[in-house]
Structures are given as C-alpha cells and as structure tokens.
Design an enzyme around this catalytic site. Structure first.
Site, PDB file in Angstrom:
ATOM      1  N   CYS A 144      26.559  52.060  31.547  1.00 34.63           N
ATOM      2  CA  CYS A 144      25.864  51.647  31.960  1.00 34.63           C
ATOM      3  C   CYS A 144      24.548  52.386  33.212  1.00 34.63           C
ATOM      4  CB  CYS A 144      25.617  50.506  32.543  1.00 34.63           C
ATOM      5  SG  CYS A 144      26.325  49.267  31.096  1.00 34.63           S
TER       6      CYS A 144
ATOM      7  N   ARG B 232      24.840  59.788  30.772  1.00 32.83           N
ATOM      8  CA  ARG B 232      26.343  58.882  31.244  1.00 32.83           C
ATOM      9  C   ARG B 232      25.959  58.060  30.198  1.00 32.83           C
ATOM     10  NH1 ARG B 232      26.947  56.980  36.769  1.00 32.83           N
ATOM     11  NH2 ARG B 232      26.511  54.388  35.845  1.00 32.83           N
TER      12      ARG B 232
ATOM     13  N   TRP C 229      26.512  50.369  27.923  1.00 32.56           N
ATOM     14  CA  TRP C 229      27.609  51.138  27.225  1.00 32.56           C
ATOM     15  C   TRP C 229      28.041  49.054  26.908  1.00 32.56           C
ATOM     16  CZ3 TRP C 229      32.700  51.189  28.741  1.00 32.56           C
ATOM     17  CH2 TRP C 229      32.838  52.446  27.889  1.00 32.56           C
TER      18      TRP C 229
ATOM     19  N   ASN D  26      25.426  46.899  36.199  1.00 31.58           N
ATOM     20  CA  ASN D  26      26.500  47.370  35.888  1.00 31.58           C
ATOM     21  C   ASN D  26      27.922  47.016  36.453  1.00 31.58           C
ATOM     22  OD1 ASN D  26      24.336  49.198  34.792  1.00 31.58           O
ATOM     23  ND2 ASN D  26      25.577  50.976  36.428  1.00 31.58           N
ATOM     24  N   GLY D  27      29.093  46.625  35.101  1.00 32.31           N
ATOM     25  CA  GLY D  27      30.208  46.470  35.950  1.00 32.31           C
ATOM     26  C   GLY D  27      30.576  45.086  34.587  1.00 32.31           C
TER      27      GLY D  27
ATOM     28  N   GLU E 292      44.022  69.451  27.583  1.00 32.47           N
ATOM     29  CA  GLU E 292      42.517  69.341  27.586  1.00 32.47           C
ATOM     30  C   GLU E 292      41.961  70.294  26.356  1.00 32.47           C
ATOM     31  OE1 GLU E 292      40.326  68.389  29.227  1.00 32.47           O
ATOM     32  OE2 GLU E 292      38.778  69.535  29.210  1.00 32.47           O
TER      33      GLU E 292
ATOM     34  N   LYS F  90      39.101  67.957  24.201  1.00 31.23           N
ATOM     35  CA  LYS F  90      37.671  68.253  23.833  1.00 31.23           C
ATOM     36  C   LYS F  90      37.386  68.132  22.659  1.00 31.23           C
ATOM     37  CE  LYS F  90      36.353  68.985  26.999  1.00 31.23           C
ATOM     38  NZ  LYS F  90      36.632  68.172  28.275  1.00 31.23           N
TER      39      LYS F  90
ATOM     40  N   GLU G 104      36.749  64.865  21.692  1.00 34.35           N
ATOM     41  CA  GLU G 104      36.165  64.242  21.875  1.00 34.35           C
ATOM     42  C   GLU G 104      34.838  64.180  21.165  1.00 34.35           C
ATOM     43  OE1 GLU G 104      35.979  63.959  26.156  1.00 34.35           O
ATOM     44  OE2 GLU G 104      36.179  65.770  26.571  1.00 34.35           O
TER      45      GLU G 104
ATOM     46  N   HIS H 172      61.067  68.662  17.025  1.00 34.43           N
ATOM     47  CA  HIS H 172      61.996  66.985  17.293  1.00 34.43           C
ATOM     48  C   HIS H 172      61.142  65.713  16.457  1.00 34.43           C
ATOM     49  CE1 HIS H 172      64.951  68.816  19.383  1.00 34.43           C
ATOM     50  NE2 HIS H 172      63.866  69.689  19.667  1.00 34.43           N
TER      51      HIS H 172
ATOM     52  N   LYS I 291      30.060  58.887  30.826  1.00 34.16           N
ATOM     53  CA  LYS I 291      30.666  59.637  31.234  1.00 34.16           C
ATOM     54  C   LYS I 291      31.186  59.824  32.487  1.00 34.16           C
ATOM     55  CE  LYS I 291      30.322  63.751  33.705  1.00 34.16           C
ATOM     56  NZ  LYS I 291      31.182  64.987  32.714  1.00 34.16           N
TER      57      LYS I 291
HETATM   58  C1  F6R Z   1      36.889  64.000  28.864  1.00 30.72           C
HETATM   59  C2  F6R Z   1      35.869  63.608  30.446  1.00 30.72           C
HETATM   60  C3  F6R Z   1      37.087  62.785  30.780  1.00 30.72           C
HETATM   61  C4  F6R Z   1      36.940  62.039  32.084  1.00 30.72           C
HETATM   62  C5  F6R Z   1      37.943  61.321  32.437  1.00 30.72           C
HETATM   63  C6  F6R Z   1      37.869  60.820  34.280  1.00 30.72           C
HETATM   64  O1  F6R Z   1      36.128  65.588  28.978  1.00 30.72           O
HETATM   65  O2  F6R Z   1      34.905  63.987  31.197  1.00 30.72           O
HETATM   66  O3  F6R Z   1      38.037  62.501  30.267  1.00 30.72           O
HETATM   67  O4  F6R Z   1      37.631  62.872  32.656  1.00 30.72           O
HETATM   68  O5  F6R Z   1      36.929  59.902  32.513  1.00 30.72           O
HETATM   69  O6  F6R Z   1      37.334  60.608  34.964  1.00 30.72           O
HETATM   70  P1  F6R Z   1      35.954  61.331  36.431  1.00 30.72           P
HETATM   71  O7  F6R Z   1      36.514  62.715  36.976  1.00 30.72           O
HETATM   72  O8  F6R Z   1      34.868  60.567  36.620  1.00 30.72           O
HETATM   73  O9  F6R Z   1      37.228  59.952  36.809  1.00 30.72           O
END
Ligand code: F6R
Length: 606
Positions: free
Chosen positions: A2, A27, A74, A100-101, A479, A483, A486, A502, A601
C-alpha cells in the site's frame, strides 16, 4: 504494497494526490482511491485496478478541494474490490482514513463498534479506524484527541492519513511499524508513505518516528509524541530527485536498473575500499567480542546474505548462520551478546526483517543492517548501518539493489577479515584490486546482452527450468530461479548440482531447460558431469561460466562466458546474464516486467 499520500495547500488536491500515487505505483497495488474535503463534505472516488482506472473516473467526476488523502492498496483483509479500496469513511461520512499495515485486533474492535450501532460496508481492517475516530469525535473529543484515542486501541501496524469534515484546515498522519513521512513546503504540506510521492514538490522531510503524530496544516506542521508532547523535528534534506527514478530511455525500469549495476557497485565501494583497509563509517564493532554471526533477510536480499555467509566464512573462518527472516523470528535462534546479527534489506521496511532485527536486539546481540533506503525503519533501529548505494529501485524485482548488497557482503568479508587478523594487508590489497575491477567486468557482461535476448527467443516456450551449481554457483542459482519465476512466470527450481540425482532428476525431460553455473575451476568437471546427466535425459543446457572454462565444450547447447575473477567474487558477474535472461523472457512473453502480478516492492506485512 500500500501507498499513502496526503495534501493540504492552495492547489487542487486531486492532481497532487494522483501524481503522488503514480510515484508509488512501483510498490505494487491492486486498487486506488482519493478523498477530498470540500465545503465541509468529504467526497471519495476509489476503484479496483490500476491508477489509470481511477484517473478515468476522475475525468468525468471532478473533485474540488485543496485538502485530501490518496491511497494505493495491496489487499490483505478482503479481496481487491471497489468497496475494499481506501479511503474508508466512517458512518455518516465525517471521517476518511487511508491506512498501510495490519490491525490485528480489528475483529474485536469491529464487534465492539457493531454493538454501538456502527455498520460496516467493507471487509477491511481499516474501516474500524474510521468508525473508532468518529465514535470519539461524537463523544465530544477534538480531532487530534480522537485520533490518538483510536490508535491507542489498535494492535498491529499502521501508517494512517486522516481527514475530518469539521476540520477543513488539517490533515493528520500517524505511524507505528509502517513508514510515514511529512513533506514541508511554503503554503502547502504533505504526508506520504514513501518519499518519491512528494519529491516533485519538496525535498524537506520530517521522518516520523514510531507513534509520532503529525498535525499537518497549510502553513505549518506540528509533530507530537504518543503523550501529545510537541516533538522538535529536524528537517531531513533529500538529495536525490524524481528524475533519478525515471526510465531514462530504457523500455523498463528493470532493464535500466540492470544497466546501472556497474555504477551502483562502484558507488557502494566508493570511499570504503581504501588502500590500507576497508573504511566503514560509524561501524566501530569490536569483532573480538563476536563468536558467531547470524544473517537474516527475505527473498533476494536473503540470497545476498547467503553469499555473504560464504564470503565471510571463507575469509574470516568465523561461523555464519543464515535464516530467512520469517523463519528466524519464530525459530528461537541461539543468539546472545557475542552474536552479531546482520540483516539485509533494500527497502529497510520489510516486516519480517524488521522483526528479526528487533528479536536480535531483544536477545542482546549486536546488530548491523545492510540497507538501501536511507532513514528507513531498519536503518534507524539497527546498532550499525552499512548503506548500499543503489539509489531508488523502482522495478518490483530487485536487481541493482541485489548487486549492491553482494558488494556490501564483499566489503564486510574483508572488513571483518582485517579486524580479526585473518588476512594480511598484502592479501587484502590483492582482494581489493580484484573488487575494483568488478564494475568494468560487469560492463563487459552487459555489452553481450544481445546474446541473452537471442537465448530468450530460443527458449521462450520453455515450461520448466532448473538452475544448478555448487557452492557460490548454487547460491547465485537461487536468485536466477527467483527472477525467472517472478517476472516471466515460468516454473523453475534452484538446486545444488550434486543433489539433482537424489530426486529431482526424475522431472528432467525433453522440454526441460537446465541453467548451469560454473565459476569454480576445481569443480568444473563435477558440475559438467551433472549437466551431462541432464542432457542424457533430453534436457537443453545453458551454461554460464568463466572464460577459462575449456571443458564445457559440447556439454552445453549454449554458453555465456563471463570474465575471470576470483571465485569468491564471481557471483556478482554470473548473476547478470541470468537477470537479463529473465528480463528478456518476461518482456518476450509480454509480461508487465516492472510490476509483476501478485508482487509488491516493499512487503511491510507478515
Ligand atoms: C525479489 C525481491 C524480493 C525482496 C524481498 C526483500 O526480486 O525484490 O524478494 O528482495 O521482498 O525486500 P527488502 O530487500 O526490501 O527487504
């Protein structure tokens, strides 16, 4: 996640709110809305969907007024829908709230309010706040007192923006466990959950601390603590502008951010990677009093922590444990005053990472945060902070912040190594000169982006992908796989190369793609054998390996060579081709690369 923006001044509020919300789109959100006060009436327009949908409604239904609040939602409580979108009104429409929250005791509060005759129209936790404030106003309280009284009843996290029809000259902002800032300008003031929402109008900011409450008027802002004492705030001057967050000629923020990585890594090293050692301002940790390190984070940041573990253990021979923050906080980790807990976070607001940090502090550990967003909650609460210098990251999927986090891990490895006398100055200088060469080597990788575009065209229809490697090559596979999932929405799994046989090898078939990472010379042959096992079962193999790998030969259908560097620092280079591969796959499939479905985000709820 949010986003909140609020405005009071002489301008028409709606365009200011819409502009602010557009800067928070990154976000991630599923609905948006605004509430504006005009002639003692609060008018609301809100809708499920993108901001564009809200703008279209507002084109036909102009809202007058120079005091307003806006929100991008969100969903947490209640599905995305028009009615669940914020702002929420109290019964009788005297109060409007954006939030937010999560209000954890909202069911209890809802029951209490229903008994008093309040009727709820949405499924959200937020609506309780609007009714609660209204309830206290009806008891004769002033607006500010009613808000304070209402939040006293709330358990959970909140950043709130509130307006009231009887107070046309004020906007109230208050926060706990969810960020909120106040923007200060001449004859107009703002609130926002994130600075980009208001940077177009001001660079002068008050960062609200836990439970601080801001009474925001056109000509001034007063901040109070939870006991209604006035707090003297210092102005925080923001030194980056909104331009820095614009796409700059690239099709997507993500691609722009991938290309920014050499600079980001250089900036993160800058002023720290010195001839005679690593200089980290304000980190005067006594490592002699540390007998183990814990690292905790979420998602991509947790993979940087994993790389950090490997690098720090290799250089310092001190035990380093890693745990995902959402696990760490409930795992009763064995930590005490002799433990150093390092948390890693781009946003500095991730709820689980913040909770992990707080738990570590409670248990008496020393805490160090590797954070990108200056002034964020995690940065403020940790004992020590090492800022990554990645600048604002707009694309939801993290790229440049991750590279900056890895760079920070390299710095920490050498910093601790020197402090613990595990490396000599000569060894340090050897490592340091390798690190200094990394930005240039990253550029070399980026220059071959066209090859990844070709590969994405070739593999566009793939449905199952395994990312494999050993040691750091496995850690960076985590990673690559994330990527692809997502942003390209393609099922993929990261696996330690030697572990495939295994179990998961049963899944390998003609259409499977294997992305193999090979940067450790001693293990080339081992991983090549694993790739051959996959190939024998019909899989296609795409290898990312160093220029000195003369063994890969025909084992791989496709090879991407990265420049040679010490194995310890290879991940930052081998990550780039897999970022670009995921990017081109996602854009080739027509996906919303910068705002992938279901993702936010900044994850400020558990
Ligand atoms: C993936 C991604 C998320 C963040 C995770 C932690 O591309 O961006 O997996 O890495 O939500 O977020 P931060 O780093 O803001 O604590």
């Amino acid at each position: 996640m949010c986003g909140i923006v609020g405005y009071i001044g002489d301008k028409k509020a709606v365009p200011v709110l819409l502009h602010g919300l557009s800067k928070l789109e990154y976000r991630g959100y599923d609905s948006a809305g605004v509430a504006v006060l005009h002639n003692d009436n609060i008018n609301i327009v809100k809708t499920k969907g993108r901001l564009k949908a809200l703008e279209e409604i507002l084109e036909n239904k102009s809202l007058e007024g120079s005091l307003g609040i806006g929100h991008t939602r969100w969903a947490t409580h209640g599905a995305p829908s028009d009615i669940n979108s914020h702002p929420h009104l109290s019964q009788g429409s005297s109060v409007a709230v954006v939030h937010n929250g999560i209000i954890e005791n909202y069911l209890y509060l809802k029951e209490e309010l229903e008994e008093k005759g309040y009727k709820f129209v949405s499924e959200t936790d937020t609506e309780t706040v609007a009714h609660l404030i209204d309830f206290y106003l009806k008891l004769g309280m002033e607006f500010l007192d009613a808000v304070i009284k209402a939040v006293d009843k709330i358990e959970g996290s909140y950043a709130l923006g509130v307006i009231c029809d009887s107070y046309p000259d004020m906007l109230i902002g208050i926060r706990k466990d969810s960020p909120l800032v106040v923007g200060l300008s001449e004859g107009e003031n703002f609130i926002a959950s994130d600075m980009p929402a208001i940077l177009n109008y001001t660079k002068d900011i008050y960062l609200l601390e836990e439970r601080e409450i801001a009474v925001v008027k056109k000509d001034g802002v007063t901040v109070y603590d939870r006991n209604k004492n006035v707090v003297k705030k210092e102005i925080f001057k923001v030194n980056w502008d909104v331009e820095a967050a614009e796409k700059g000629g690239f099709d997507h923020f993500m691609l722009k951010e991938i290309y920014e990585q050499p600079k980001v890594v250089k900036d993160t090293f800058s002023g720290r990677l010195k001839e005679d050692g690593i200089v980290l301002d304000h980190i005067d940790l006594n490592m002699e009093n540390v007998n183990k390190i814990y690292m905790s984070a979420c998602g991509t940041a947790s993979y940087a922590a994993g790389i950090g573990k490997s690098v720090i253990e290799s250089i310092c021979r001190i035990p380093v444990f890693t745990d995902i923050a959402s696990e760490f906080r409930y795992n009763n980790p064995i930590i005490d005053e002799k433990t150093l807990v390092i948390v890693v976070s781009q946003s500095g607001e991730t709820a689980d990472t913040l909770a992990a940090l707080r738990l570590a502090k409670e248990k008496g550990a020393k805490t160090l945060a590797v954070v990108n967003v200056v002034g964020s909650s995690i940065a403020r609460e940790a004992d020590y902070v090492l800022y990554t210098v990645a600048g604002p990251e707009i694309a939801v999927a993290s790229t440049k912040a991750f590279s900056a986090q890895i760079a920070a891990m390299y710095l920490l490895g050498l910093f601790f190594g020197l402090k613990l006398n595990k490396i000599s100055m000569e060894e340090y200088r050897g490592y340091a000169s390798e690190l200094k060469e990394l930005p240039q080597k990253m550029n070399t990788v980026l220059q071959k982006a066209g090859k990844l575009k070709e590969l994405s065209d070739k593999y566009l229809n793939v449905k199952n992908v395994f990312y494999i490697g050993r040691g750091l090559d496995y850690l960076i596979s985590l990673e690559g796989s994330l990527k692809l999932k997502e942003i390209a929405y393609i099922h993929s799994e990261p696996y330690p190369a030697g572990e495939l046989k295994h179990g998961p090898i049963a899944l390998i078939e003609e259409s499977t793609l294997i992305v193999g990472h090979l940067t450790r010379k001693e293990l080339f042959e081992k991983t090549i054998s694993n790739l051959k096992e996959c190939k024998a079962r019909g899989a296609k193999v795409f290898a990312i390996t160093t220029e000195d790998n003369g063994l890969i030969g025909s084992t791989a259908d496709d090879v991407f060579y990265i420049p040679k560097t010490s194995y310890l620092f290879s991940s930052i280079l081998s990550n780039i081709p897999q970022q670009l591969f995921a990017y081109y796959m996602a854009s080739g499939l027509g996906n919303d690369v910068d705002k992938p479905r279901n993702l936010a985000k900044s994850v400020t709820v558990e």
